[in-house]
Design an enzyme around this catalytic site. Structure first.
Site, PDB file in Angstrom:
ATOM      1  N   HIS A 108     -14.078  18.496  47.110  1.00 50.36           N
ATOM      2  CA  HIS A 108     -14.575  18.076  45.794  1.00 50.36           C
ATOM      3  C   HIS A 108     -13.815  16.845  45.301  1.00 50.36           C
ATOM      4  CE1 HIS A 108     -16.487  19.591  41.821  1.00 50.36           C
ATOM      5  NE2 HIS A 108     -16.251  18.285  41.742  1.00 50.36           N
ATOM      6  N   ASN A 148     -13.260  18.814  32.700  1.00 46.95           N
ATOM      7  CA  ASN A 148     -14.460  19.620  32.558  1.00 46.95           C
ATOM      8  C   ASN A 148     -14.650  20.466  33.808  1.00 46.95           C
ATOM      9  OD1 ASN A 148     -16.812  20.630  31.603  1.00 46.95           O
ATOM     10  ND2 ASN A 148     -18.045  18.834  32.068  1.00 46.95           N
ATOM     11  N   ASP A 151     -11.168  18.158  42.657  1.00 47.14           N
ATOM     12  CA  ASP A 151     -12.045  17.519  41.669  1.00 47.14           C
ATOM     13  C   ASP A 151     -11.448  16.170  41.227  1.00 47.14           C
ATOM     14  OD1 ASP A 151     -14.233  17.019  40.092  1.00 47.14           O
ATOM     15  OD2 ASP A 151     -13.910  18.665  38.684  1.00 47.14           O
ATOM     16  N   GLY A 204     -11.614  14.455  33.190  1.00 47.04           N
ATOM     17  CA  GLY A 204     -11.197  14.463  34.579  1.00 47.04           C
ATOM     18  C   GLY A 204      -9.853  13.811  34.843  1.00 47.04           C
ATOM     19  N   HIS A 231     -22.259  23.167  39.784  1.00 43.50           N
ATOM     20  CA  HIS A 231     -21.374  22.865  38.646  1.00 43.50           C
ATOM     21  C   HIS A 231     -21.891  23.753  37.511  1.00 43.50           C
ATOM     22  CE1 HIS A 231     -19.589  19.796  35.685  1.00 43.50           C
ATOM     23  NE2 HIS A 231     -20.454  20.440  34.937  1.00 43.50           N
ATOM     24  N   ASP A 237     -23.241  17.891  41.120  1.00 41.87           N
ATOM     25  CA  ASP A 237     -21.998  18.027  40.355  1.00 41.87           C
ATOM     26  C   ASP A 237     -21.880  16.970  39.257  1.00 41.87           C
ATOM     27  OD1 ASP A 237     -19.378  19.211  39.819  1.00 41.87           O
ATOM     28  OD2 ASP A 237     -18.608  17.286  40.504  1.00 41.87           O
TER      29      ASP A 237
HETATM   30 ZN    ZN Z   1     -18.275  19.533  38.164  1.00 49.05          ZN
HETATM   31 ZN    ZN Z   2     -16.553  17.140  40.052  1.00 51.14          ZN
END
Ligand code: ZN
Ligand code: ZN
Length: 433
Positions: free
Chosen positions: A61, A278, A305, A324, A180, A153
């Protein structure tokens, strides 16, 4: 062809149930032998005394931002960050600009990645055109050209009928769909976990039900229409549902990210935008539930992520800041220091979560050091202790809440397809032209 002999390291290979002092011989991009006291006349020899030798780490990810937002990250800078973080393979999400929703973008990503040649870059194709949640993409075609999984996503496929078609279609090709899980109507402009703290800070909250309600729906979708992998789980109620679903043999797997395991909403503190992600950071009870879920197998994968942003995206009011953080260059030492060294999980379990299981769930021919397999290898130095220094990141992103954290268990060496791509001493080694 180069030959490498890795001597005296402790080989940790959960796929073979191995944790012992062995030498590893790499020949022609593959692991050719794994045993004690190996000799090879013409090999380049590395003494790895006191270090761990593990199958290359896989991050399923990652947001690489290319094409479209190269000011945040490129395939090249993201690949460098991956190599420096001990990752030999990274899967990049489809929410680029244009969206990776057809074969041409998948091909483009593969080509740019091959030119850089640093780590394996595995594109993830979008499930729906433009991530709009309406019309299905050509999943089979994209898979044929190298897409390893499918995901919208960044967005949730709100229309359950569309998701049903996606699951059925992906199932025909044996492809895994990554969901997601976020009910947008409940998120309603929120920017941190909803609770006492959000009230005190005067910030709009995101209720935990925004995640859990969608996890519940997606489990039912998986039970009825096909396999789903649930991205970035953050709430304890979601874990309860997933645990139960797994007991009932529903085809569901899930991941969490290092920040949910190490931080809580308290990190938002004085409106720290590097603690805005998130789903949002939750509470200590959630963090404890995540740790328990790592131990009991409810969580299958840890993925970063990795979400690079420019300073301008983060140096604004909390509400306006982008969601993020970057993760590729901090994940391994964070998890080694705070999970393995503190004996919350053994190193073998961490390698399962970061290499064996990603390979298994996404049907990648990776995740082991068995002779004959591709020589993707991560060497970890358990003794090396140093603070995170975001100014030294290879990633263009500096958005991390972990700057200055003293950590151990840094990658010592990253070997991709038999080529040394990173060493602690020399840094990232770019492919010779
Ligand atoms: Zn996501
Ligand atoms: Zn992501």
């Amino acid at each position: 062809m180069s030959k490498l002999l890795l001597k005296n390291g402790i080989v940790v290979d959960p796929a073979q149930g191995l944790e012992s002092r062995l030498d590893v011989l790499v020949e022609n991009e593959k692991i050719s032998a794994l045993q004690a006291g190996l000799r090879a006349e013409d090999a380049e020899v590395w003494d790895l005394q006191g270090k761990y030798v593990t199958p290359g780490l896989i991050d399923m990810h990652v947001h690489l931002r290319e094409p479209g937002q190269e000011e945040k990250e490129t395939i090249k800078t993201g690949s460098k960050a991956a190599a420096a973080g001990g990752f030999t393979s990274i899967a990049c999400m489809a929410n680029t600009d244009p969206v990776a929703d057809d074969v041409s973008i998948i091909k483009h990503i593969k080509e740019v990645a091959a030119r850089n040649g640093l780590v394996h870059v595995l594109p993830i194709g979008a499930c729906t055109l433009g991530l709009q949640g309406e019309h299905l993409t050509q999943i089979g075609e994209m898979q044929r050209f190298g897409a390893v999984a499918f995901s919208d996503d960044g967005q949730t496929i709100g229309n359950a009928l569309v998701l049903r078609r996606v699951l059925e279609y992906a199932g025909m090709f044996g492809a895994t769909v990554i969901a997601h899980c976020e009910d947008r109507t409940l998120v309603n402009g929120g920017s941190m976990n909803e609770g006492l703290l959000s009230t005190r800070l005067g910030l709009p909250g995101i209720p935990r039900a925004a995640e859990t309600a969608m996890v519940a729906r997606d489990i039912e979708m998986a039970r009825n229409f096909g396999r789903i992998h649930l991205a970035h789980i953050s709430a304890r109620e979601s874990l309860e549902l997933i645990r139960q679903a797994k007991q009932q043999k529903a085809p569901v797997t899930c991941e969490t990210a290092p920040h949910y395991l190490l931080l809580t909403e308290e990190a938002v503190g004085e409106y720290n935008t590097n603690a805005k992600m998130n789903p949002p950071l939750r509470t200590e009870a959630d963090r404890q539930a995540l740790l328990a879920a790592l131990q009991d197998g409810t969580i299958d994968i840890i993925a970063t992520d990795h979400a690079p942003h420019t300073l301008d995206n983060k140096r604004v009011e909390f509400n306006l800041a982008a969601f993020g953080i970057v993760g590729l260059e901090t994940a391994l030492p964070l998890l080694y220091t705070h999970l393995v060294k503190t004996r919350k999980i053994p190193l073998t379990r961490l390698i399962e979560l970061m290499s064996v299981n990603p390979a298994k769930i996404f049907a990648l021919d990776k995740g082991t050091l068995r002779p004959g397999s591709c020589a993707d290898i991560t060497v970890i130095d358990p003794e090396l202790t140093k603070p995170v220094d975001k100014t030294k990141f290879y990633s263009k992103g500096r958005n991390t809440p972990f700057d200055g954290w003293p950590l151990c268990g840094w990658p010592d060496m990253t070997i991709v397809g038999g080529q040394v791509r990173y060493t602690q001493k020399a840094g990232v080694l770019v492919k010779k032209p």
